[in-house]
Structure formats: structure tokens, C-alpha cells
Write a protein that holds these residues in place. Structure first.
Motif, PDB file in Angstrom:
ATOM      1  N   VAL A 131       0.858  -1.186   0.000  1.00  0.00           N
ATOM      2  CA  VAL A 131       0.000   0.000   0.000  1.00  0.00           C
ATOM      3  C   VAL A 131       0.894   1.236   0.000  1.00  0.00           C
ATOM      4  O   VAL A 131       1.490   1.593   1.019  1.00  0.00           O
ATOM      5  CB  VAL A 131      -0.937   0.010   1.224  1.00  0.00           C
ATOM      6  CG1 VAL A 131      -1.879   1.215   1.154  1.00  0.00           C
ATOM      7  CG2 VAL A 131      -1.722  -1.283   1.314  1.00  0.00           C
ATOM      8  N   VAL A 154      -0.620  -0.588  -4.719  1.00  0.00           N
ATOM      9  CA  VAL A 154      -1.752   0.311  -4.933  1.00  0.00           C
ATOM     10  C   VAL A 154      -1.354   1.682  -4.395  1.00  0.00           C
ATOM     11  O   VAL A 154      -0.989   1.824  -3.220  1.00  0.00           O
ATOM     12  CB  VAL A 154      -3.029  -0.187  -4.234  1.00  0.00           C
ATOM     13  CG1 VAL A 154      -4.156   0.835  -4.412  1.00  0.00           C
ATOM     14  CG2 VAL A 154      -3.450  -1.535  -4.799  1.00  0.00           C
ATOM     15  N   GLU A 155      -1.410   2.699  -5.245  1.00  0.00           N
ATOM     16  CA  GLU A 155      -0.976   4.055  -4.914  1.00  0.00           C
ATOM     17  C   GLU A 155      -2.117   5.032  -5.186  1.00  0.00           C
ATOM     18  O   GLU A 155      -2.712   5.020  -6.265  1.00  0.00           O
ATOM     19  CB  GLU A 155       0.240   4.425  -5.772  1.00  0.00           C
ATOM     20  CG  GLU A 155       0.582   5.887  -5.876  1.00  0.00           C
ATOM     21  CD  GLU A 155       0.929   6.510  -4.535  1.00  0.00           C
ATOM     22  OE1 GLU A 155       0.504   7.665  -4.301  1.00  0.00           O
ATOM     23  OE2 GLU A 155       1.607   5.856  -3.721  1.00  0.00           O
ATOM     24  N   MET A 156      -2.433   5.865  -4.189  1.00  0.00           N
ATOM     25  CA  MET A 156      -3.557   6.790  -4.363  1.00  0.00           C
ATOM     26  C   MET A 156      -3.202   7.976  -5.256  1.00  0.00           C
ATOM     27  O   MET A 156      -4.082   8.626  -5.816  1.00  0.00           O
ATOM     28  CB  MET A 156      -4.054   7.284  -3.009  1.00  0.00           C
ATOM     29  CG  MET A 156      -3.136   8.206  -2.271  1.00  0.00           C
ATOM     30  SD  MET A 156      -3.925   8.815  -0.751  1.00  0.00           S
ATOM     31  CE  MET A 156      -2.694   9.990  -0.183  1.00  0.00           C
ATOM     32  N   LYS A 158      -1.622  10.019  -8.604  1.00  0.00           N
ATOM     33  CA  LYS A 158      -1.767   9.775 -10.026  1.00  0.00           C
ATOM     34  C   LYS A 158      -0.553   9.078 -10.625  1.00  0.00           C
ATOM     35  O   LYS A 158      -0.654   8.409 -11.646  1.00  0.00           O
ATOM     36  CB  LYS A 158      -2.025  11.097 -10.757  1.00  0.00           C
ATOM     37  CG  LYS A 158      -3.380  11.730 -10.435  1.00  0.00           C
ATOM     38  CD  LYS A 158      -3.599  13.000 -11.238  1.00  0.00           C
ATOM     39  CE  LYS A 158      -4.966  13.605 -10.931  1.00  0.00           C
ATOM     40  NZ  LYS A 158      -5.203  14.860 -11.702  1.00  0.00           N
ATOM     41  N   CYS A 194      -2.144   3.064  -9.914  1.00  0.00           N
ATOM     42  CA  CYS A 194      -2.188   4.428  -9.386  1.00  0.00           C
ATOM     43  C   CYS A 194      -3.605   4.992  -9.419  1.00  0.00           C
ATOM     44  O   CYS A 194      -4.481   4.490 -10.127  1.00  0.00           O
ATOM     45  CB  CYS A 194      -1.249   5.328 -10.194  1.00  0.00           C
ATOM     46  SG  CYS A 194       0.502   4.941  -9.989  1.00  0.00           S
ATOM     47  N   GLY A 195      -3.810   6.030  -8.648  1.00  0.00           N
ATOM     48  CA  GLY A 195      -5.090   6.722  -8.655  1.00  0.00           C
ATOM     49  C   GLY A 195      -6.197   6.033  -7.896  1.00  0.00           C
ATOM     50  O   GLY A 195      -7.370   6.319  -8.123  1.00  0.00           O
ATOM     51  N   ARG A 196      -5.848   5.126  -6.981  1.00  0.00           N
ATOM     52  CA  ARG A 196      -6.885   4.456  -6.177  1.00  0.00           C
ATOM     53  C   ARG A 196      -6.463   4.428  -4.715  1.00  0.00           C
ATOM     54  O   ARG A 196      -5.350   4.009  -4.389  1.00  0.00           O
ATOM     55  CB  ARG A 196      -7.142   3.033  -6.667  1.00  0.00           C
ATOM     56  CG  ARG A 196      -8.238   2.310  -5.856  1.00  0.00           C
ATOM     57  CD  ARG A 196      -8.695   1.043  -6.560  1.00  0.00           C
ATOM     58  NE  ARG A 196      -7.788  -0.069  -6.419  1.00  0.00           N
ATOM     59  CZ  ARG A 196      -7.836  -0.974  -5.421  1.00  0.00           C
ATOM     60  NH1 ARG A 196      -8.741  -0.851  -4.458  1.00  0.00           N
ATOM     61  NH2 ARG A 196      -6.985  -1.978  -5.393  1.00  0.00           N
ATOM     62  N   LYS A 197      -7.359   4.861  -3.857  1.00  0.00           N
ATOM     63  CA  LYS A 197      -7.119   4.820  -2.420  1.00  0.00           C
ATOM     64  C   LYS A 197      -7.856   3.634  -1.822  1.00  0.00           C
ATOM     65  O   LYS A 197      -9.065   3.462  -2.036  1.00  0.00           O
ATOM     66  CB  LYS A 197      -7.593   6.120  -1.763  1.00  0.00           C
ATOM     67  CG  LYS A 197      -7.300   6.188  -0.265  1.00  0.00           C
ATOM     68  CD  LYS A 197      -7.718   7.533   0.321  1.00  0.00           C
ATOM     69  CE  LYS A 197      -7.427   7.599   1.807  1.00  0.00           C
ATOM     70  NZ  LYS A 197      -7.816   8.910   2.391  1.00  0.00           N
ATOM     71  N   ILE A 198      -7.154   2.801  -1.099  1.00  0.00           N
ATOM     72  CA  ILE A 198      -7.770   1.647  -0.447  1.00  0.00           C
ATOM     73  C   ILE A 198      -8.481   2.120   0.812  1.00  0.00           C
ATOM     74  O   ILE A 198      -7.888   2.757   1.676  1.00  0.00           O
ATOM     75  CB  ILE A 198      -6.708   0.586  -0.096  1.00  0.00           C
ATOM     76  CG1 ILE A 198      -6.066   0.029  -1.365  1.00  0.00           C
ATOM     77  CG2 ILE A 198      -7.323  -0.544   0.717  1.00  0.00           C
ATOM     78  CD1 ILE A 198      -4.951  -0.961  -1.112  1.00  0.00           C
ATOM     79  N   ASP A 199      -9.766   1.791   0.922  1.00  0.00           N
ATOM     80  CA  ASP A 199     -10.554   2.201   2.080  1.00  0.00           C
ATOM     81  C   ASP A 199     -10.531   1.172   3.203  1.00  0.00           C
ATOM     82  O   ASP A 199     -10.725   1.523   4.368  1.00  0.00           O
ATOM     83  CB  ASP A 199     -12.013   2.459   1.663  1.00  0.00           C
ATOM     84  CG  ASP A 199     -12.127   3.646   0.711  1.00  0.00           C
ATOM     85  OD1 ASP A 199     -11.419   4.646   0.945  1.00  0.00           O
ATOM     86  OD2 ASP A 199     -12.893   3.562  -0.260  1.00  0.00           O
ATOM     87  N   ILE A 217       2.346   3.839   3.698  1.00  0.00           N
ATOM     88  CA  ILE A 217       1.719   5.146   3.489  1.00  0.00           C
ATOM     89  C   ILE A 217       2.658   6.245   3.967  1.00  0.00           C
ATOM     90  O   ILE A 217       3.221   6.171   5.053  1.00  0.00           O
ATOM     91  CB  ILE A 217       0.383   5.227   4.249  1.00  0.00           C
ATOM     92  CG1 ILE A 217      -0.591   4.169   3.725  1.00  0.00           C
ATOM     93  CG2 ILE A 217      -0.230   6.614   4.121  1.00  0.00           C
ATOM     94  CD1 ILE A 217      -1.854   4.048   4.552  1.00  0.00           C
TER      95      ILE A 217
END
Length: 542
Positions: A131, A154-156, A158, A194-199, A217
Motif C-alpha cells: 500500500v 496500490v498508490e492513491m 496519479k 495508481c489513482g486508487r485509495k484503499i478504504d 503510506i
């Protein structure tokens, strides 16, 4: 009649028939010590070894040794604050070795010659989620892939890179260099989304059928401070400013700006604002000696014309003016207000008072333990309080530098690999540290440190071109050869040449020497003449 005198010459083998080692009370032994630069490096690089191959001109071999611990040497050669150089024993002789500049040379050499990482020879079938695609996440993913595991990041943001992209200005780290070193990792088979934040990390782990998770993070929330009567429209945060400049190349901000803080981010944002036409002034509550920012970066900021209000705090803010209170500092570093005030013209304030981690997603993980905003981890394995979930980088430490993040990511990957094999990762025990007083420096000639060239100050005011240049090949070899090889044999042949009993045996290039104790009398000349302090005389067992 006189008899003729005859000269008698003994057979050369005679001394070999007399095992003079029987006279010995001390014996020489090879000792392998930890160079202080290696010990200091947060990424855990084997600095001395890759400097040796760089000095020989074997750049690819040097690069491959370096990248066993750190996959991004071209980036680190630009942004690392090279604390290793502060521990270099050469500093007691003349000046420390320019380790960071040689690292950059090797990183750039690898990019210029399209050197790539080797893909794993076997696939384990294990699947790991990382993450965050900052330095810790990229380092962890690289090491996990070397083990043969499947890795998905997974990277929030861009684009990948984390604070290397959105927090470090391009005049320090050109983005083509960052992109190239990231691509080398993805070419190994690491995937980055990229472009997705894991909730929900636990749900992501379960639904994706991941065998383990590493949380990396970054600290991307700026710390705040209450400024009385502040106009909130004119109080901004440093990371937001740096992020806007990265994504748009500009930012809408007033001309006269006060940057409040004394860390590296404060210096970065002040130098960046200067480049887009603003007139920044750094306001810092302590003096220069107690400033957290890197000294070289602060020197560059002052050279570029950025003013600093030392021992000052912002007590009030209006639309175009700040009220500054002067501070006093005692010999113990304790601050106290003086009650003395002055006005500072400023149309905006940029807060650069530190960063925190966004804990929103972390609070959802049941059983995850914290200390302030840091996840509590096992120092050896980097595992959190939740089985199968590991952490590295800003989220798990207060030492928030890129180099430290790379080292933590590497160790987290090793912890995960051991975990997946039903084992517990343990760091190897360190050798004793090589001290300057144990060496014999008279063999080394004075050789001043090579200074990297920089972009002229006049050309920095309105552009983000890289400020510091790399070394030429000639200079890089010279700098690498300045290494004293502290505590470890560099095969100089001194011991071999001075031994009166021919008791030193050469084992061949790269293999060093051994002692033939049948003939060694224990005189200790070899130990006295070893420049590196690699030979020690120990009492003989009698």
C-alpha cells in the motif's frame, strides 16, 4: 701453508625446515570490521564494497552490489543527505569520501547503459499487496520480487514515487530519473495501480487473496498551528504548494510569502517559490545551529537570496503583515519568548511545520497498535500487531527520510519472505566498527574531496533545472579511490612484502591473504604495516 677459506651458502629450503612458528607468543589474525559508513547508512548499503569496484572501473559490478540493498541509486545520489559521509574515517585525515557523488555516478551510468535488474529465476506463487508507491513501497516491492513473489502496489496518487515526486522539487530530483528507476522495478514484474485509495486494507487483503500486506503510506498531511487573527485564505501548507508546482508547474500565490518552519520541507518550498517569482522569507523559531534542515540545502537557499528570520515566531497575522516575536535560546537549547516584536510584510503564510500520516484507513484495522501517529512494529521483522500485516517508511517511524524509507522497505520485505516460509527474520549480527585509531594512515596520501559542480545562481531564479551536477568518470574513479577500506583488506601487499619469514600466503585476486603459522614468529610487523587495520595480534594459546 694457509688453508683457503670457502663461503658456505645454505640451501634456501633450510629455513623452511625450521618451523620458526614455535617461538611465537602472539599470532596475527584477519579481522573483518564494519566500516563506519556502512554502519551509518539507513538503507544498509555495503558502501565500502561497491566503492572498491567503482575504483577499479568495474561500474556494473559496483552498481549491482549497491542495488542489492537500494534499487534507486540515481535518485539517492541526488536526494540522500549522506550522513554516511559524516562518519567517514577519511574525515580525520583530510576530507570524507564523496560517497553520495559516486553513488549518483553509478546510478546515472546504469541508466545511460540500460542496465536492468534480473528477473527471479523461480516463482513462489505467493502474492503480496504493498500500500503506497513511495520509496518504502518501491524498495519493498523490489526486494519481494527478487525472492520470486508476485507483488502488486496500490498508490492513491496519479503517479508512483510518493514524496519523491510530490514533495521533492525537480531542481533536486528530475522526474525522468525517478521514472526510469521506477520502470526498472516494474520491468521485473512488479505491478503498480495508481489513482486508487484503499478504504479497507483487511478487506483488500482478503478479496485479493494476498498472503501478506506491507503498509508504506507516507506522511502527507501537514501539521497545523493556530495563528491568532489569521486570514485562512492566506495560510497555506507546504506539501500542497509543492504538489501544485509538481502537477501544474506553477501555483497562484502572493508575492511576499513567509514560510513558517525550519525543516527540509520549509527550505524546499522556499526555494521553489523563489523560482516562480515570489519573495519568500523563512521564519524559524530556533537559530541556524539548531535547524533541522540539511546544511547544504540551507546554504543553497541563502545563496539564492532567501532571507531567514532566526529565533522568530509568528504571533499574529493580518492580510498583508505578520507580527513576529523574537525568541531567546539558552546554552541547553531551551527557547523562551522575549516580548520583543517586529512587523514582517507578508501577503501569505506557508506552514512547513512537519507532516503526519492519514490514519483514517489504518483505524479500520482491528488490533492495529499505534504510538502517536506511527504504527508499532517489530523492529526486526517490521510486522505490526496484526498477523500478516507489515509496515515501513513514514507510517512506522519518526525518521522520515527517503533513505531510511528504502532501508525499512527492504527489511520489511525480508520479514515478509521469512513469514511466508514459516520463519522469523533476524538481522545478521554486525561486526565491530572500524575506528580510525586502529588504522595506519601514513600510507595514504592527501587527496582533497571532489566538489560537484552546480548551476550558476543567476540561472536558478526562474527555472527548475537541476542545480547539482554529477561527476565525470575520471572524478568518480578518483573519489572512489579515496576510500581507506576501513577494517577490511584491500590487497595492497604490504603485509606480504614486509613479513621477514615469508609467512604471508597470497590467495589470489579478491581472496586476500592467509598466515602460515608454521613459520610466523608473531613479530607483528604485518599488523603494524596494514593500512586498513585488518590484522590483529592475539595472544597465542600456550
Amino acid at each position: 701453508m694457509m688453508k683457503k677459506a670457502f663461503a658456505v651458502t645454505l640451501d634456501p629450503a633450510t629455513s623452511h625446515q625450521n618451523h620458526t612458528g614455535s617461538w611465537r607468543t602472539l599470532r596475527p589474525v584477519n579481522v573483518y570490521k564494519l566500516p563506519p559508513c556502512n554502519n551509518q547508512c539507513p538503507a544498509g548499503e555495503n558502501i565500502q564494497q561497491w566503492l572498491f569496484y567503482a575504483a577499479e572501473g568495474d561500474y556494473e559490478h559496483a552498481w549491482r552490489i549497491l542495488t542489492e540493498e537500494n534499487p534507486m541509486p540515481a535518485c539517492m545520489g541526488r536526494v540522500c543527505y549522506h550522513t554516511c559521509e559524516g562518519k567517514c574515517n577519511r574525515g580525520f585525515l583530510d576530507e570524507s569520501v564523496g560517497i553520495n557523488s559516486v553513488e549518483r555516478f553509478l546510478g546515472d551510468y546504469a541508466l545511460e547503459h540500460n542496465l536492468s535488474f534480473k528477473r527471479p529465476t523461480r516463482e513462489t506463487g505467493k502474492k503480496i499487496l504493498v500500500v503506497g508507491a513511495g520509496p518504502a513501497g518501491l524498495s519493498a516491492a523490489y526486494q519481494l520480487r527478487r525472492f520470486g513473489h508476485s507483488v502488486h502496489i496500490v498508490e492513491m496518487g496519479k503517479e508512483a514515487g510518493g514524496m519523491m515526486r510530490y514533495g521533492i522539487p525537480t531542481y533536486r530530483l528530475p522526474r525522468n530519473i525517478l521514472d526510469a528507476e521506477i520502470k526498472r522495478i516494474t520491468d521485473m514484474g512488479v505491478t503498480i495501480e495508481c489513482g486508487r485509495k484503499i478504504d479497507d486494507i483487511e478487506a483488500e487483503k482478503k478479496n485479493g487473496k494476498y498472503d501478506a500486506v506491507i503498509i508504506t503510506i507516507g506522511a502527507q498531511i501537514s501539521s497545523n498551528v493556530e495563528i491568532p487573527q489569521g486570514d485562512t485564505n492566506h495560510v497555506l501548507n507546504a506539501l500542497s504548494i509543492l504538489g501544485q508546482i509538481e502537477t501544474t508547474g506553477d501555483v497562484q500565490i502572493a508575492r511576499k510569502v513567509a514560510v513558517y518552519g525550519g525543516g527540509n520541507t520549509a527550505v524546499d518550498v522556499a526555494r521553489s517559490l523563489r523560482r516562480i517569482g515570489a519573495e519568500p522569507v523563512i521564519v524559524y523559531r530556533r537559530n541556524r545551529e539548531n535547524m533541522k534542515a540539511n546544511a547544504e540545502e540551507m546554504d543553497a537557499a541563502i545563496e539564492e537570496g532567501i532571507q531567514v528570520k532566526w529565533l522568530s515566531t509568528i504571533s499574529e497575522a493580518s492580510k498583508s503583515n505578520l507580527k513576529i516575536e523574537k525568541m531567546a535560546i539558552d546554552e541547553n537549547g531551551k527557547l523562551s519568548p522575549t516580548g520583543e516584536y517586529e512587523d514582517l510584510p507578508a501577503d501569505a503564510v506557508v506552514l512547513a511545520l512537519g507532516q503526519n500520516v492519514d490514519k483514517a484507513v489504518l483505524d479500520k484495522i482491528e488490533g492495529l497498535k499505534f504510538e502517536k501517529d506511527n504504527i508499532i512494529i517489530d523492529e526486526e521483522t517490521k510486522m505490526t500487531s496484526v498477523d500478516g500485516i507489515f509496515a515501513a517508511g513514514d507510517v512506522a517511524t519518526s525518521n522520515r527520510t527517503v533513505t531510511n524509507a528504502i532501508g525499512m522497505g527492504k527489511n520489511a520485505a525480508r520479514g515478509v519472505n521469512a513469514y511466508l516460509n514459516g520463519q522469523t527474520y533476524k538481522k545478521a549480527l554486525k561486526h565491530e566498527i572500524a575506528k580510525f585509531e586502529d588504522m595506519h594512515p601514513w600510507y595514504y596520501t592527501d587527496a582533497p574531496k571532489t566538489v560537484r559542480q552546480e548551476l550558476e545562481v543567476a540561472r536558478r531564479s526562474n527555472c527548475f533545472d537541476e542545480v547539482q551536477f554529477g561527476l565525470t568518470e575520471e572524478n568518480a574513479i578518483f573519489e572512489a579511490r579515496r576510500c581507506l577500506s576501513c577494517g577490511n583488506c584491500m590487497e595492497c601487499d604490504n603485509c606480504y612484502g614486509v613479513c621477514p619469514d615469508s609467512a604471508i600466503v597470497k590467495l589470489g585476486p579478491g581472496k586476500g591473504y592467509e598466515f602460515n603459522y608454521d613459520y610466523c614468529k608473531g613479530c607483528g610487523v604485518c599488523a603494524q604495516e596494514c593500512p586498513c587495520g585488518h590484522i590483529r595480534m592475539v595472544p597465542e594459546q600456550i
